[in-house]
Write a protein that holds these residues in place. Sequence first.
Motif, PDB file in Angstrom:
ATOM      1  N   PHE A 153       0.826  -1.183   0.160  1.00  0.00           N
ATOM      2  CA  PHE A 153       0.055   0.059   0.179  1.00  0.00           C
ATOM      3  C   PHE A 153       0.941   1.200   0.081  1.00  0.00           C
ATOM      4  O   PHE A 153       2.228   1.101   0.307  1.00  0.00           O
ATOM      5  N   THR A 154       0.106   2.296  -0.106  1.00  0.00           N
ATOM      6  CA  THR A 154       1.076   3.708  -0.159  1.00  0.00           C
ATOM      7  C   THR A 154       0.495   4.617   0.555  1.00  0.00           C
ATOM      8  O   THR A 154      -0.987   4.562   0.427  1.00  0.00           O
ATOM      9  N   LEU A 155       1.065   5.583   1.405  1.00  0.00           N
ATOM     10  CA  LEU A 155       0.556   6.527   2.148  1.00  0.00           C
ATOM     11  C   LEU A 155       0.880   7.777   1.373  1.00  0.00           C
ATOM     12  O   LEU A 155       1.999   7.929   1.245  1.00  0.00           O
ATOM     13  N   LEU A 156       0.037   8.846   1.287  1.00  0.00           N
ATOM     14  CA  LEU A 156       0.210  10.002   0.592  1.00  0.00           C
ATOM     15  C   LEU A 156      -0.374  11.028   1.553  1.00  0.00           C
ATOM     16  O   LEU A 156      -1.308  10.840   2.042  1.00  0.00           O
ATOM     17  N   ALA A 157       0.425  12.094   1.732  1.00  0.00           N
ATOM     18  CA  ALA A 157       0.086  13.292   2.778  1.00  0.00           C
ATOM     19  C   ALA A 157      -0.151  14.457   1.815  1.00  0.00           C
ATOM     20  O   ALA A 157       0.638  14.727   1.174  1.00  0.00           O
ATOM     21  N   ALA A 158      -1.056  15.369   2.321  1.00  0.00           N
ATOM     22  CA  ALA A 158      -1.285  16.498   1.810  1.00  0.00           C
ATOM     23  C   ALA A 158      -0.054  17.513   2.202  1.00  0.00           C
ATOM     24  O   ALA A 158      -0.018  18.695   1.880  1.00  0.00           O
ATOM     25  N   ARG A 159       0.549  17.401   3.591  1.00  0.00           N
ATOM     26  CA  ARG A 159       1.624  18.365   3.784  1.00  0.00           C
ATOM     27  C   ARG A 159       2.707  17.033   4.498  1.00  0.00           C
ATOM     28  O   ARG A 159       2.419  16.194   4.960  1.00  0.00           O
ATOM     29  N   PRO A 160       3.798  17.563   4.765  1.00  0.00           N
ATOM     30  CA  PRO A 160       4.880  16.860   5.206  1.00  0.00           C
ATOM     31  C   PRO A 160       4.560  16.297   6.588  1.00  0.00           C
ATOM     32  O   PRO A 160       4.125  17.116   7.394  1.00  0.00           O
ATOM     33  N   LEU A 161       4.892  15.094   7.030  1.00  0.00           N
ATOM     34  CA  LEU A 161       4.214  14.656   8.229  1.00  0.00           C
ATOM     35  C   LEU A 161       5.587  13.594   8.626  1.00  0.00           C
ATOM     36  O   LEU A 161       6.224  12.947   8.087  1.00  0.00           O
ATOM     37  N   ALA A 162       5.623  13.530  10.153  1.00  0.00           N
ATOM     38  CA  ALA A 162       6.472  12.761  10.753  1.00  0.00           C
ATOM     39  C   ALA A 162       6.483  11.201  10.264  1.00  0.00           C
ATOM     40  O   ALA A 162       5.402  10.627  10.159  1.00  0.00           O
ATOM     41  N   PHE A 163       7.720  10.691  10.241  1.00  0.00           N
ATOM     42  CA  PHE A 163       7.837   9.380   9.526  1.00  0.00           C
ATOM     43  C   PHE A 163       8.837   8.425  10.578  1.00  0.00           C
ATOM     44  O   PHE A 163       9.979   9.149  10.971  1.00  0.00           O
ATOM     45  N   GLN A 164       8.444   7.346  11.022  1.00  0.00           N
ATOM     46  CA  GLN A 164       9.352   6.398  11.926  1.00  0.00           C
ATOM     47  C   GLN A 164       9.255   5.038  11.435  1.00  0.00           C
ATOM     48  O   GLN A 164       8.419   4.539  10.962  1.00  0.00           O
ATOM     49  N   LEU A 165      10.446   4.355  11.391  1.00  0.00           N
ATOM     50  CA  LEU A 165      10.804   2.913  11.310  1.00  0.00           C
ATOM     51  C   LEU A 165      11.415   2.353  12.805  1.00  0.00           C
ATOM     52  O   LEU A 165      12.433   2.816  12.934  1.00  0.00           O
ATOM     53  N   ASP A 166      10.659   1.323  13.310  1.00  0.00           N
ATOM     54  CA  ASP A 166      11.193   0.549  14.471  1.00  0.00           C
ATOM     55  C   ASP A 166      11.759   1.694  15.583  1.00  0.00           C
ATOM     56  O   ASP A 166      12.778   1.400  16.162  1.00  0.00           O
ATOM     57  N   GLY A 167      10.954   2.757  15.661  1.00  0.00           N
ATOM     58  CA  GLY A 167      11.244   3.522  16.924  1.00  0.00           C
ATOM     59  C   GLY A 167      12.153   4.641  16.503  1.00  0.00           C
ATOM     60  O   GLY A 167      12.580   5.247  17.443  1.00  0.00           O
ATOM     61  N   ASP A 168      12.657   4.836  15.375  1.00  0.00           N
ATOM     62  CA  ASP A 168      13.637   5.627  14.972  1.00  0.00           C
ATOM     63  C   ASP A 168      13.132   6.801  13.950  1.00  0.00           C
ATOM     64  O   ASP A 168      12.462   6.170  13.236  1.00  0.00           O
ATOM     65  N   TYR A 169      12.851   8.013  14.414  1.00  0.00           N
ATOM     66  CA  TYR A 169      12.655   9.083  13.597  1.00  0.00           C
ATOM     67  C   TYR A 169      13.339   9.375  12.373  1.00  0.00           C
ATOM     68  O   TYR A 169      14.501   9.433  12.661  1.00  0.00           O
ATOM     69  N   LEU A 170      12.597   9.368  11.217  1.00  0.00           N
ATOM     70  CA  LEU A 170      13.575   9.431   9.728  1.00  0.00           C
ATOM     71  C   LEU A 170      13.273  10.950   9.157  1.00  0.00           C
ATOM     72  O   LEU A 170      13.330  10.655   7.946  1.00  0.00           O
ATOM     73  N   GLY A 171      12.486  11.545   9.912  1.00  0.00           N
ATOM     74  CA  GLY A 171      12.258  12.992   9.136  1.00  0.00           C
ATOM     75  C   GLY A 171      10.785  12.985   8.678  1.00  0.00           C
ATOM     76  O   GLY A 171      10.118  12.332   8.949  1.00  0.00           O
TER      77      GLY A 171
END
Length: 316
Positions: free
Chosen positions: A280-298
Amino acid sequence: MRAVLVVNPKATTTSERSRDVLVRALRSEVDLSVRYTRRRGHAMDLAREAAQEGVDLVVTLGGDGTVNEVVNGLMAAEPPTFRTGQTPAERLPALATVPGGSTNVFARALGLPREWPDGTSMILEGLRLGRSRTIGLGRADDRYFTFCAGFGIDAAVIQRVEQARKRGRVSTPALYFRSTVSQYFLASDRRHPAITLERPGETAETDLGTVIIQNTAPWTYLGDREINPNPDASFDLGLDVLAMRRLKVASTARTVTQFFSQRPDPHGRQVLRLHDVAEFTLLAARPLAFQLDGDYLGEREKVRFASVPAALRVIC
């Protein structure tokens, strides 16, 4: 059996003395070399190099961030024994994870004890008995994850916690709680949900406020207590998704309370749940915070997710 131990020297629950004990214990079972990380991302390089050297096993000592880096290093490697048609789990070194961080979600989801001495004993027993398990991974764009990803509030909370830790704060459940409350009430645009979820052949889900993705259950732990937005998530299946639509106070509080239930089953008009999803794909109308395995990636405006079956063999 040749093995490499990748050590994060900043692991929160181990000391130099305990690391020496671990090394001696592992050397009783395998031909071991020890490599220390020196910077963020270094564990990825060390794991890739180990796989390309043809080792049989890579062991991590650190938290979930160290595990994530090692997994990504392994998945990027081309071992000398590579043969066409092999799954990643068949061609890559096995992975063993000694819990050394503050939460250790991945290790605990595999059934390993929370404390590193007990976890080490279980891994040594697994090596002696030849006990292993093949698991799937999640992939977000070109980055793999072992247990969870987040797009929206949970990732923003992790960013807040990371900033607090840089200022000298200790990572505790209380810190996460305060960060969550501050993010929800003071820093989130709850009236204008910005996320759309697209799946091949399905109608798009729009107006989502925040999204949690799991490759296994639980999502995380609060001390010894499991937190389970997607209780049916499994290493043996595709990805599970929980999204909250309009983040109203009453509905959000009710949903979060359901995460902590003894038999969690989050539901309601503002909840979207998907089970065993391949992509699946997630699209955002504005930049949103993103994390993987508990690490913030911008921040991101688009992330494509996929399930990767039979990705790794783990000793547990």
